[in-house]
Design a protein around this motif. Structure first.
Motif, PDB file in Angstrom:
ATOM      1  N   GLU A 222     -34.154  47.560  23.315  1.00 32.97           N
ATOM      2  CA  GLU A 222     -34.295  47.909  21.904  1.00 32.97           C
ATOM      3  C   GLU A 222     -35.311  47.012  21.194  1.00 32.97           C
ATOM      4  OE1 GLU A 222     -33.305  50.592  20.567  1.00 32.97           O
ATOM      5  OE2 GLU A 222     -32.239  51.186  22.382  1.00 32.97           O
ATOM      6  N   ARG A 225     -38.772  48.304  22.163  1.00 35.79           N
ATOM      7  CA  ARG A 225     -39.110  49.503  21.402  1.00 35.79           C
ATOM      8  C   ARG A 225     -39.526  49.148  19.976  1.00 35.79           C
ATOM      9  NH1 ARG A 225     -33.916  53.102  23.411  1.00 35.79           N
ATOM     10  NH2 ARG A 225     -34.918  54.135  25.190  1.00 35.79           N
ATOM     11  N   LYS A 232     -37.290  56.577  17.758  1.00 35.01           N
ATOM     12  CA  LYS A 232     -36.335  57.372  18.530  1.00 35.01           C
ATOM     13  C   LYS A 232     -36.733  58.843  18.482  1.00 35.01           C
ATOM     14  CE  LYS A 232     -32.374  54.310  17.800  1.00 35.01           C
ATOM     15  NZ  LYS A 232     -31.000  54.194  17.255  1.00 35.01           N
TER      16      LYS A 232
END
Length: 264
Positions: A222, A225, A232
């Motif tokens: 996470e 990202r 997402k």
């Protein structure tokens, strides 16, 4: 300033051949696992876009560094023993879980590309290394972007990839894949919105090919990202859920659907 690069003097840009691309696209639609067709389509449609992407990469400091070192990823990515020792929740652990669950290997994609290259001229130069790096990071794109290997996930990921490395061949495969899926999906399924979401997410993110891949594997998923600006795939996940409620399989045929989106 562009880095000093070696491009083989016999290398020629691929010709633009839309009819050839269409023929191979029909084969890919018939069997999405026939990965060799992807290489044919990209070669037939990309023209000089691959060259433009390569020289843009070579003009960056990180591109110059990577071209000087030329790391070869498949043996490192296929050695799961050291990656399994990374903490839970890291990119590396998510990658290994994805590859083992899907029965994939980095070498497998190399082998598929060599089927295509055996019919084309091989050039051992910097441009070849760059093309190999694009190939070898494909499954890592899956893990980072959140797109699974179902038909819609593959098509959406290619839209993401197009925004990272523009090329008409990749865009064509993505668009036609989504268009084909939409023909078989319920009317309220937002298939083409998944295509557009993939393009947006890929454009907003940092270029994955420019990352230090081994260091990236050590990062929490996470956090990686967030650092890379990878949003997402919300519409994709919602669409998969809708399709599953209508009894569609991962290949978008009406039976029982199986599995959850990877790295959701």
């Amino acid at each position: 300033m562009t880095a000093q690069v070696f491009v083989h003097p016999d290398r020629r840009p691929a010709a633009f051949r839309p009819l050839k691309a269409w023929t191979h696209m029909q084969k890919l639609i018939a069997d999405k696992e026939d990965t060799e067709q992807v290489f044919h389509i990209i070669e037939a449609l990309n023209g000089r876009s691959f060259e433009r992407n390569f020289y843009a990469f070579a003009a960056t400091p990180v591109g110059q560094k990577l071209l000087a070192e030329k790391p070869y990823l498949p043996p490192l990515l296929d050695d799961h023993s050291w990656i399994r020792e990374l903490p839970a929740g890291t990119v590396g652990r998510a990658y290994v879980e994805f590859m083992e669950r899907e029965g994939l290997s980095a070498q497998g994609l190399v082998d598929e590309s060599l089927k295509f290259r055996s019919k084309a001229r091989e050039h051992d130069d910097d441009m070849q290394w760059y093309g190999n790096r694009l190939r070898d990071t494909h499954d890592l794109f899956h893990v980072l972007s959140g797109y699974n290997r179902d038909a819609l996930g593959e098509a959406s990921l290619l839209a993401f990839t197009y925004s990272q490395q523009p090329g008409l061949g990749v865009l064509f495969i993505s668009f036609m894949g989504c268009r084909t899926i939409a023909k078989h999906a319920p009317r309220d399924a937002r298939i083409m919105d998944c295509f557009r979401e993939g393009k947006r997410n890929g454009a907003a993110a940092q270029k994955i090919i420019e990352q230090d891949i081994i260091a990236l594997l050590h990062e929490p998923l996470e956090a990686a990202r967030a650092r890379l600006g990878i949003a997402k795939p919300v519409i994709y996940r919602e669409t998969l859920q809708l399709l599953s409620q209508h009894g569609y399989t991962a290949s978008l045929q009406p039976q029982a659907i199986g599995g959850e989106p990877v790295a959701a």
